[in-house]
Motif scaffolding. Sequence first.
Motif, mmCIF file in Angstrom:
data_model
loop_
_atom_site.group_PDB
_atom_site.id
_atom_site.type_symbol
_atom_site.label_atom_id
_atom_site.label_comp_id
_atom_site.label_asym_id
_atom_site.label_seq_id
_atom_site.Cartn_x
_atom_site.Cartn_y
_atom_site.Cartn_z
ATOM 1 N N ALA A 282 1.105 -1.029 -0.071
ATOM 2 C CA ALA A 282 -0.024 -0.060 -0.105
ATOM 3 C C ALA A 282 0.802 1.282 -0.072
ATOM 4 N N ARG A 283 1.772 1.273 0.767
ATOM 5 C CA ARG A 283 2.809 2.426 0.911
ATOM 6 C C ARG A 283 3.460 2.598 -0.657
ATOM 7 N N LYS A 284 3.870 1.613 -1.276
ATOM 8 C CA LYS A 284 4.504 1.526 -2.576
ATOM 9 C C LYS A 284 3.548 1.995 -3.460
ATOM 10 N N ILE A 285 2.160 1.465 -3.325
ATOM 11 C CA ILE A 285 1.136 2.238 -4.445
ATOM 12 C C ILE A 285 0.865 3.583 -4.207
ATOM 13 N N ASN A 286 0.897 3.940 -3.047
ATOM 14 C CA ASN A 286 0.456 5.443 -2.766
ATOM 15 C C ASN A 286 1.765 6.432 -3.120
ATOM 16 N N ASN A 287 2.951 5.689 -3.037
ATOM 17 C CA ASN A 287 4.237 6.889 -3.387
ATOM 18 C C ASN A 287 4.332 6.677 -5.000
ATOM 19 N N TYR A 288 3.995 5.529 -5.707
ATOM 20 C CA TYR A 288 3.791 5.373 -7.100
ATOM 21 C C TYR A 288 2.814 6.610 -7.644
ATOM 22 N N LYS A 289 1.525 6.574 -6.785
ATOM 23 C CA LYS A 289 0.391 7.457 -7.423
ATOM 24 C C LYS A 289 1.425 8.929 -7.749
ATOM 25 N N ALA A 290 2.018 9.380 -6.890
ATOM 26 C CA ALA A 290 2.487 10.675 -6.869
ATOM 27 C C ALA A 290 3.540 10.826 -8.205
ATOM 28 N N PHE A 291 4.533 9.529 -8.330
ATOM 29 C CA PHE A 291 5.326 9.656 -9.564
ATOM 30 C C PHE A 291 4.317 9.601 -11.038
ATOM 31 N N LYS A 296 2.095 12.136 -15.771
ATOM 32 C CA LYS A 296 0.975 12.768 -16.528
ATOM 33 C C LYS A 296 1.051 14.263 -16.742
ATOM 34 N N ILE A 297 1.525 14.921 -15.953
ATOM 35 C CA ILE A 297 1.638 16.463 -16.042
ATOM 36 C C ILE A 297 2.616 16.519 -17.187
ATOM 37 N N HIS A 298 3.724 15.960 -16.820
ATOM 38 C CA HIS A 298 4.771 15.960 -18.184
ATOM 39 C C HIS A 298 4.405 15.745 -19.503
ATOM 40 N N ASN A 299 3.652 14.731 -19.565
ATOM 41 C CA ASN A 299 3.318 14.193 -20.888
ATOM 42 C C ASN A 299 1.977 15.263 -21.582
ATOM 43 N N THR A 300 1.212 15.871 -20.499
ATOM 44 C CA THR A 300 0.479 16.841 -21.160
ATOM 45 C C THR A 300 1.206 17.977 -21.459
ATOM 46 N N MET A 301 2.071 18.411 -20.944
ATOM 47 C CA MET A 301 2.944 19.441 -21.271
ATOM 48 C C MET A 301 3.626 19.303 -22.800
ATOM 49 N N LEU A 302 4.219 18.092 -22.868
ATOM 50 C CA LEU A 302 4.750 17.742 -24.083
ATOM 51 C C LEU A 302 3.843 17.825 -25.447
ATOM 52 N N GLU A 303 2.713 17.038 -24.974
ATOM 53 C CA GLU A 303 1.591 17.300 -26.232
ATOM 54 C C GLU A 303 1.213 18.703 -26.377
ATOM 55 N N PHE A 304 1.111 19.520 -25.373
ATOM 56 C CA PHE A 304 0.654 20.777 -25.580
ATOM 57 C C PHE A 304 1.779 21.575 -26.434
ATOM 58 N N GLN A 305 3.264 21.167 -26.078
ATOM 59 C CA GLN A 305 4.018 21.865 -26.808
ATOM 60 C C GLN A 305 4.190 21.397 -28.201
ATOM 61 N N LEU A 306 3.805 20.201 -28.545
ATOM 62 C CA LEU A 306 3.910 19.765 -30.003
ATOM 63 C C LEU A 306 2.563 20.201 -30.737
ATOM 64 N N LYS A 307 1.583 20.382 -30.042
ATOM 65 C CA LYS A 307 0.407 20.890 -30.780
ATOM 66 C C LYS A 307 0.508 22.360 -30.875
ATOM 67 N N HIS A 308 1.005 23.157 -30.061
ATOM 68 C CA HIS A 308 1.021 24.649 -30.006
ATOM 69 C C HIS A 308 2.271 25.387 -30.460
ATOM 70 N N GLY A 309 3.655 24.466 -30.312
ATOM 71 C CA GLY A 309 4.859 25.160 -30.753
ATOM 72 C C GLY A 309 5.198 25.957 -29.719
#
Length: 406
Positions: A282-291, A296-309
């Motif tokens: 459970a400790r590992k799952i909850n720590n993994y969730k933060a990672f 997820k935020i990183h990937n969303t930022m990359l997608e935005f950059q690709l789309k909007h330049g």
Amino acid sequence: MTNTNFKACFVGLGYIGLPTATIAAREGIQVLGVDINSKVVDTINRGEIHIIEPGLGDLVKQVVEKGQLKAATQPEVSDVYLVVVPTPFKGDHEPDISFVESATRAVLPLLKKDDLYIIESTSPVGTTEKMAELIFEERPELKGQLHIAYCPERVLPGNVIHELVHNDRVIGGIDDISTQKAMEFYRTFVKGELHATNARTAEMCKLTENSSRDVQIAFANELSLICDKADINVWELIQLANKHPRVNILQPGAGVGGHCIAVDPWFIVSDFPAESNLIGQARKINNYKAFWVSEKIHNTMLEFQLKHGREPRVALMGIAFKPDIDDLRESPAKYITQKVMQGTNNNSIMVVEPNVKEHNVFKLTDYKEAYETADIVAFLVAHKEFKALEYREDAKILDFCGVFRK
Ligand SMILES: NC(=O)c1ccc[n+]([C@@H]2O[C@H](COP(=O)([O-])OP(=O)(O)OC[C@H]3O[C@@H](n4cnc5c(N)ncnc54)[C@H](O)[C@@H]3O)[C@@H](O)[C@H]2O)c1
């Protein structure tokens, strides 16, 4: 100890020690609060406080002005000693009881016949017995003459003043008479029920309570990962599953933080590694969730950059470990913020925490300004200020903690 005509010395004046010392002082007990941090001591002696806790400021002012509560960097001779210092973990998640030990060593020379020594710090099983051994090694003449007990704290930050008085307490002595004496002490300011047990069970009880929460939150967090992949709204799913009369799933979030739930289960895992598979996982799952959230935020930022330049402006909403508090300890939101900022243009990232005025690492932005100007908004903590915001259709909203759930 039926009256309050005695002196109590609280060692450790943090989120738990200060409110407890203050409540005891309000009941008429003569209280000395001890902290190694002289700034904390000076603040309290001015009748002010160094932490955010509703209602505490006024109470401290009252009891300091009345002379019921005084703070100092060194303990003085008293009748009751309470140890309320931090118990973090060190190295590979091993409990660090060195603060408890140094607090005990500080009061050791002052102890006398019939005194009561209580540990409130969350502690691994056997700590109270260990401290009793330490005391009797140094002061063998006190053997059989001291009362030694453990009593864990289970208050909710933000509601501490009420809960300190009204919550039930579990009290375990190293012998029956110690339990009895500790019960009499808590009866002077606790209105909740007092439950007698032994020291080891009381220690394990606190660890069990927090491990139980951790395991249940891990279940919700694991569901949130599955639902993300399966394209199912996890909030709706949990709401529907909870319509079952015997199901009560908790809410997922950006991870689990704080000084208790994210720490205490390790005290069990460290001492009982072979038996604590579920608790450790459970400790590992909850720590993994933060990672996972940071990815997820990183990937969303990359997608935005690709789309909007261009780089997106990102608002990271909240760095506290849970809603409506200023406590950042073991905060998954703080960890996520650090991860997201690594390797990105920090100017494009706005860090928000309405409960904190300034931070020594992050430049904080006003929450409304950040929300209104961001291309990507990641909600990491469900603060009440955020829940009052209008949903923005023109931004990418990553709601990891159900701010906008119905
Ligand atoms: N904060 C919570 O919500 C909560 C809830 C339940 C239990 N607990 C437990 O209570 C204990 C205290 O937690 P807290 O949140 O009050 O910690 P805290 O960090 O807010 O405060 C601890 C205080 O102890 C002082 N201190 C450290 N070593 C000392 C020493 N040797 N002598 C005197 N003062 C010393 C520190 O300067 C600090 O002011 C911990 O074991 C914690 O796990 C905390």
